[in-house]
Motif scaffolding. Sequence first.
Motif, PDB file in Angstrom:
ATOM      1  N   ASP A  30       0.799  -1.046  -0.073  1.00 28.74           N
ATOM      2  CA  ASP A  30       0.108  -0.325   0.104  1.00 28.74           C
ATOM      3  C   ASP A  30       1.297   0.885  -0.173  1.00 28.74           C
ATOM      4  O   ASP A  30       2.044   1.420   0.229  1.00 28.74           O
ATOM      5  CB  ASP A  30      -0.876   0.137   1.172  1.00 28.74           C
ATOM      6  CG  ASP A  30      -2.299  -0.977   1.387  1.00 28.74           C
ATOM      7  OD1 ASP A  30      -2.105  -1.768   0.482  1.00 28.74           O
ATOM      8  OD2 ASP A  30      -2.892  -0.110   1.730  1.00 28.74           O
ATOM      9  N   ARG A  31       0.433   2.053  -0.332  1.00 27.98           N
ATOM     10  CA  ARG A  31       0.841   3.395  -0.225  1.00 27.98           C
ATOM     11  C   ARG A  31       1.696   4.072   0.612  1.00 27.98           C
ATOM     12  O   ARG A  31      -0.008   4.069   1.831  1.00 27.98           O
ATOM     13  CB  ARG A  31       0.526   4.487  -1.287  1.00 27.98           C
ATOM     14  CG  ARG A  31       0.890   6.265  -2.120  1.00 27.98           C
ATOM     15  CD  ARG A  31       0.205   7.439  -2.930  1.00 27.98           C
ATOM     16  NE  ARG A  31       0.709   8.138  -3.005  1.00 27.98           N
ATOM     17  CZ  ARG A  31       0.245   9.344  -2.671  1.00 27.98           C
ATOM     18  NH1 ARG A  31      -0.600   9.404  -1.906  1.00 27.98           N
ATOM     19  NH2 ARG A  31       1.485  10.151  -2.333  1.00 27.98           N
ATOM     20  N   SER A  34       3.078  10.575   1.474  1.00 29.56           N
ATOM     21  CA  SER A  34       3.998  11.420   0.870  1.00 29.56           C
ATOM     22  C   SER A  34       4.842  12.674   2.000  1.00 29.56           C
ATOM     23  O   SER A  34       4.531  12.607   3.316  1.00 29.56           O
ATOM     24  CB  SER A  34       3.100  12.381   0.230  1.00 29.56           C
ATOM     25  OG  SER A  34       2.493  13.565   0.856  1.00 29.56           O
ATOM     26  N   ASN A  64       9.802   3.566  -3.944  1.00 28.15           N
ATOM     27  CA  ASN A  64       9.268   4.717  -4.842  1.00 28.15           C
ATOM     28  C   ASN A  64       8.725   3.917  -6.231  1.00 28.15           C
ATOM     29  O   ASN A  64       9.621   3.732  -6.794  1.00 28.15           O
ATOM     30  CB  ASN A  64      10.057   5.800  -4.957  1.00 28.15           C
ATOM     31  CG  ASN A  64       9.035   6.908  -5.528  1.00 28.15           C
ATOM     32  OD1 ASN A  64       8.206   7.353  -5.379  1.00 28.15           O
ATOM     33  ND2 ASN A  64      10.310   8.072  -5.592  1.00 28.15           N
ATOM     34  N   LYS A  65       7.563   4.393  -6.182  1.00 23.55           N
ATOM     35  CA  LYS A  65       7.106   5.010  -7.572  1.00 23.55           C
ATOM     36  C   LYS A  65       6.806   6.268  -8.307  1.00 23.55           C
ATOM     37  O   LYS A  65       6.363   7.069  -7.429  1.00 23.55           O
ATOM     38  CB  LYS A  65       5.488   4.602  -8.074  1.00 23.55           C
ATOM     39  CG  LYS A  65       5.721   2.452  -7.506  1.00 23.55           C
ATOM     40  CD  LYS A  65       3.983   2.186  -7.798  1.00 23.55           C
ATOM     41  CE  LYS A  65       3.653   0.563  -7.862  1.00 23.55           C
ATOM     42  NZ  LYS A  65       2.825   0.434  -7.378  1.00 23.55           N
ATOM     43  N   GLY A  69       4.313   7.608  -5.774  1.00 22.25           N
ATOM     44  CA  GLY A  69       4.499   7.599  -3.921  1.00 22.25           C
ATOM     45  C   GLY A  69       4.871   6.666  -3.617  1.00 22.25           C
ATOM     46  O   GLY A  69       5.836   5.872  -4.977  1.00 22.25           O
ATOM     47  N   TYR A  70       5.336   6.972  -2.546  1.00 19.70           N
ATOM     48  CA  TYR A  70       6.219   5.605  -2.091  1.00 19.70           C
ATOM     49  C   TYR A  70       4.957   4.284  -1.257  1.00 19.70           C
ATOM     50  O   TYR A  70       4.101   5.136  -1.139  1.00 19.70           O
ATOM     51  CB  TYR A  70       6.602   5.931  -0.518  1.00 19.70           C
ATOM     52  CG  TYR A  70       7.863   6.948  -1.576  1.00 19.70           C
ATOM     53  CD1 TYR A  70       9.273   7.115  -1.021  1.00 19.70           C
ATOM     54  CD2 TYR A  70       7.741   8.721  -1.383  1.00 19.70           C
ATOM     55  CE1 TYR A  70      10.441   7.713  -1.547  1.00 19.70           C
ATOM     56  CE2 TYR A  70       9.195   9.616  -1.257  1.00 19.70           C
ATOM     57  CZ  TYR A  70      10.532   8.864  -1.642  1.00 19.70           C
ATOM     58  OH  TYR A  70      11.315   9.966  -1.822  1.00 19.70           O
ATOM     59  N   PHE A  71       5.703   3.380  -1.818  1.00 18.86           N
ATOM     60  CA  PHE A  71       4.434   2.332  -0.892  1.00 18.86           C
ATOM     61  C   PHE A  71       5.908   0.874  -0.019  1.00 18.86           C
ATOM     62  O   PHE A  71       7.073   1.393   0.004  1.00 18.86           O
ATOM     63  CB  PHE A  71       4.334   1.419  -1.879  1.00 18.86           C
ATOM     64  CG  PHE A  71       3.552   1.972  -2.948  1.00 18.86           C
ATOM     65  CD1 PHE A  71       2.281   1.930  -3.600  1.00 18.86           C
ATOM     66  CD2 PHE A  71       4.008   3.228  -3.778  1.00 18.86           C
ATOM     67  CE1 PHE A  71       0.924   2.370  -4.180  1.00 18.86           C
ATOM     68  CE2 PHE A  71       3.455   4.261  -4.971  1.00 18.86           C
ATOM     69  CZ  PHE A  71       1.938   3.273  -4.875  1.00 18.86           C
TER      70      PHE A  71
END
Length: 123
Positions: A30-31, A34, A64-65, A69-71
């Motif tokens: 999951d994300r 931010s 990071n995608k 965002g970050y996952f």
Amino acid sequence: MDFRDKQAIYLQIADYVCEKILLGQWPPGDRIPSVRDLGVELEVNPNTVVRTYDFLQQKSIIFNKRGIGYFAADDANDRIIAHRREQFLETELPVFFRTMYLLNIDLKEIEQRYDSFVKAEFN
């Protein structure tokens, strides 16, 4: 968040992020918040959160995608546990054992208190 003096803020934030992942509040895959959102939530400079996220990416706990965002990584829980376990066994446990020895605290007393703690906190 109340920060301690003895550890860098970015590492304390990394512990916070790892705890959220381990508790299932930010599940693997999951994300996660931010940089800006976490900075606002914790009342820290976004650059500090960037440093935290860079550290966690190096440990392969988050990724990071670009543009999204970050996952939390799929195996984040295992990586966090391995990292924290190593850190605890190498740095905190020797201090704990020394204190036990100096205060003449028996392992049986520690075991009883540990069992009570687990029962109170996690049941």
